[in-house]
Design a protein around this motif. Structure first.
Motif, PDB file in Angstrom:
ATOM      1  N   THR A  84       0.827  -1.155  -0.041  1.00  0.00           N
ATOM      2  CA  THR A  84       0.141  -0.032   0.007  1.00  0.00           C
ATOM      3  C   THR A  84       0.651   1.311  -0.079  1.00  0.00           C
ATOM      4  N   ILE A  85       0.298   2.192  -0.571  1.00  0.00           N
ATOM      5  CA  ILE A  85       1.076   3.603  -0.980  1.00  0.00           C
ATOM      6  C   ILE A  85       0.216   4.745  -0.099  1.00  0.00           C
ATOM      7  N   GLN A  86       0.819   5.497   0.615  1.00  0.00           N
ATOM      8  CA  GLN A  86       0.355   6.597   1.590  1.00  0.00           C
ATOM      9  C   GLN A  86      -0.239   7.601   0.485  1.00  0.00           C
ATOM     10  N   THR A  87      -1.454   8.036   0.795  1.00  0.00           N
ATOM     11  CA  THR A  87      -1.777   9.582  -0.194  1.00  0.00           C
ATOM     12  C   THR A  87      -1.545  10.595   0.795  1.00  0.00           C
ATOM     13  N   GLU A  88      -1.874  11.688   0.044  1.00  0.00           N
ATOM     14  CA  GLU A  88      -1.595  13.008   0.748  1.00  0.00           C
ATOM     15  C   GLU A  88      -2.429  13.176   1.619  1.00  0.00           C
ATOM     16  N   ASP A  89      -3.791  12.798   1.535  1.00  0.00           N
ATOM     17  CA  ASP A  89      -4.767  12.977   2.766  1.00  0.00           C
ATOM     18  C   ASP A  89      -4.805  11.692   3.743  1.00  0.00           C
ATOM     19  N   ASN A  90      -3.297  11.240   3.774  1.00  0.00           N
ATOM     20  CA  ASN A  90      -3.222   9.856   4.808  1.00  0.00           C
ATOM     21  C   ASN A  90      -4.222   8.741   4.638  1.00  0.00           C
ATOM     22  N   SER A  91      -4.840   8.504   3.507  1.00  0.00           N
ATOM     23  CA  SER A  91      -5.445   7.328   3.178  1.00  0.00           C
ATOM     24  C   SER A  91      -4.251   6.512   2.338  1.00  0.00           C
ATOM     25  N   GLN A  92      -4.913   5.457   1.920  1.00  0.00           N
ATOM     26  CA  GLN A  92      -3.709   4.486   1.256  1.00  0.00           C
ATOM     27  C   GLN A  92      -4.467   4.103  -0.111  1.00  0.00           C
ATOM     28  N   PHE A  93      -3.427   3.605  -1.001  1.00  0.00           N
ATOM     29  CA  PHE A  93      -4.078   2.913  -2.291  1.00  0.00           C
ATOM     30  C   PHE A  93      -3.216   1.521  -2.215  1.00  0.00           C
ATOM     31  N   PHE A  94      -3.865   0.611  -3.114  1.00  0.00           N
ATOM     32  CA  PHE A  94      -3.574  -0.548  -2.931  1.00  0.00           C
ATOM     33  C   PHE A  94      -2.682  -1.062  -4.419  1.00  0.00           C
ATOM     34  N   VAL A  95      -1.683  -1.791  -4.251  1.00  0.00           N
ATOM     35  CA  VAL A  95      -0.630  -2.070  -5.319  1.00  0.00           C
ATOM     36  C   VAL A  95      -0.489  -3.534  -5.556  1.00  0.00           C
ATOM     37  N   LYS A  96      -0.620  -4.189  -6.568  1.00  0.00           N
ATOM     38  CA  LYS A  96      -0.554  -5.416  -6.912  1.00  0.00           C
ATOM     39  C   LYS A  96       0.682  -5.469  -8.059  1.00  0.00           C
ATOM     40  N   MET A  97       1.176  -6.590  -8.012  1.00  0.00           N
ATOM     41  CA  MET A  97       2.456  -6.674  -8.918  1.00  0.00           C
ATOM     42  C   MET A  97       1.603  -7.502 -10.590  1.00  0.00           C
ATOM     43  N   LYS A  98       1.942  -6.789 -11.508  1.00  0.00           N
ATOM     44  CA  LYS A  98       1.376  -7.450 -12.900  1.00  0.00           C
ATOM     45  C   LYS A  98       1.581  -9.000 -12.976  1.00  0.00           C
ATOM     46  N   ASP A  99       0.583  -9.608 -13.294  1.00  0.00           N
ATOM     47  CA  ASP A  99       0.577 -11.021 -13.528  1.00  0.00           C
ATOM     48  C   ASP A  99       1.259 -11.663 -12.516  1.00  0.00           C
ATOM     49  N   TYR A 100       1.558 -11.239 -11.203  1.00  0.00           N
ATOM     50  CA  TYR A 100       1.889 -11.970  -9.963  1.00  0.00           C
ATOM     51  C   TYR A 100       3.412 -12.503 -10.363  1.00  0.00           C
ATOM     52  N   ALA A 101       4.083 -11.507 -11.099  1.00  0.00           N
ATOM     53  CA  ALA A 101       5.408 -11.635 -11.915  1.00  0.00           C
ATOM     54  C   ALA A 101       6.463 -11.474 -10.629  1.00  0.00           C
ATOM     55  N   PHE A 102       6.278 -10.714  -9.776  1.00  0.00           N
ATOM     56  CA  PHE A 102       7.449 -10.514  -8.869  1.00  0.00           C
ATOM     57  C   PHE A 102       6.959 -10.126  -7.474  1.00  0.00           C
ATOM     58  N   PHE A 103       7.867 -10.070  -6.637  1.00  0.00           N
ATOM     59  CA  PHE A 103       7.405  -9.822  -5.104  1.00  0.00           C
ATOM     60  C   PHE A 103       8.494  -8.862  -4.588  1.00  0.00           C
ATOM     61  N   VAL A 104       7.999  -8.181  -3.280  1.00  0.00           N
ATOM     62  CA  VAL A 104       8.781  -7.258  -2.844  1.00  0.00           C
ATOM     63  C   VAL A 104       9.015  -7.730  -1.253  1.00  0.00           C
ATOM     64  N   PRO A 105      10.309  -7.314  -0.831  1.00  0.00           N
ATOM     65  CA  PRO A 105      10.631  -7.284   0.692  1.00  0.00           C
ATOM     66  C   PRO A 105       9.914  -6.787   1.502  1.00  0.00           C
ATOM     67  N   THR A 106       9.561  -7.241   2.736  1.00  0.00           N
ATOM     68  CA  THR A 106       8.811  -6.292   3.829  1.00  0.00           C
ATOM     69  C   THR A 106       9.632  -5.091   4.110  1.00  0.00           C
ATOM     70  N   ALA A 107      10.939  -5.098   3.900  1.00  0.00           N
ATOM     71  CA  ALA A 107      11.874  -3.940   4.116  1.00  0.00           C
ATOM     72  C   ALA A 107      11.407  -2.665   3.278  1.00  0.00           C
ATOM     73  N   LEU A 108      10.726  -2.866   2.602  1.00  0.00           N
ATOM     74  CA  LEU A 108      10.040  -1.799   1.714  1.00  0.00           C
ATOM     75  C   LEU A 108       9.146  -1.042   2.279  1.00  0.00           C
ATOM     76  N   LYS A 109       8.506  -1.464   3.470  1.00  0.00           N
ATOM     77  CA  LYS A 109       7.790  -0.478   4.287  1.00  0.00           C
ATOM     78  C   LYS A 109       8.495   0.589   4.826  1.00  0.00           C
ATOM     79  N   GLY A 110       7.943   1.854   4.595  1.00  0.00           N
ATOM     80  CA  GLY A 110       8.335   3.055   5.179  1.00  0.00           C
ATOM     81  C   GLY A 110       9.248   3.600   3.955  1.00  0.00           C
ATOM     82  N   LYS A 111       9.620   2.966   2.853  1.00  0.00           N
ATOM     83  CA  LYS A 111      10.562   3.719   1.914  1.00  0.00           C
ATOM     84  C   LYS A 111       9.565   4.356   0.881  1.00  0.00           C
TER      85      LYS A 111
END
Length: 169
Positions: free
Chosen positions: A89-116
């Motif tokens: 999820t990505i933070q928006t300017e109004d402090n809500s969030q939007f959801f991100v999926k990876m295209k075709d489930y082709a890759f994953f990201v580490p949990t260390a991405l949180k806060g970056k």
């Protein structure tokens, strides 16, 4: 008779292999990594300099009839799927969030991405997310049961399908 025995042995071998592969995939968590500036997940991110804010994306979605293709967006990661790293999820300017999926489930990201801070390239649209889907993602994020139970209505939100994600300053 020999043919039936060979066919049976082949079927058992294939199903055993498929089950073993499925079991190992279920146990695998998000990829390892520290998500340092410059790291890229998925396809190369080529339009970092053209990345727009989440607020501009929201306005663009309203103007362009709910879908924007080939867009780059810069934002801060607020959450990552703890099970596989298959969404964030990505933070928006109004402090809500939007959801991100990876295209075709082709890759994953580490949990260390949180806060970056990241630049995402892909497709964005406004979608209605069902109650069941919201609860599923809340469970993946290991939210408290009370928070999961509080999800009682579908919600319209920005959904992003990322081709590539790059960690930036």
């Amino acid at each position: 008779m020999k043919f039936k025995a060979i066919l049976l042995a082949a079927a058992v071998s294939v199903s055993t292999l498929a089950f073993a592969q499925e079991s190992s995939q279920k146990k695998a968590g998000p990829p390892a990594g520290n998500a340092i500036v410059g790291d890229t997940y998925g396809s190369a991110v080529t339009s970092e300099s053209k990345a727009i804010t989440v607020d501009k994306l929201s306005k663009k979605l309203k103007k362009d009839n709910k879908k924007v293709e080939s867009v780059a967006v810069k934002g801060k990661v607020t959450d990552v799927c703890e099970k596989k790293g298959c969404w964030l999820t990505i933070q928006t300017e109004d402090n809500s969030q939007f959801f991100v999926k990876m295209k075709d489930y082709a890759f994953f990201v580490p949990t260390a991405l949180k806060g970056k801070n990241v630049v995402l390239e892909g497709t964005a649209e406004r979608k209605v997310t069902s109650i069941d889907e919201q609860k599923h993602y809340a469970e993946d994020a290991k939210k408290p049961q009370a928070e999961i139970d509080a999800i009682t209505t579908p919600k319209e939100e920005i959904r992003f399908v990322a081709n590539g994600i790059k960690v930036v300053n």
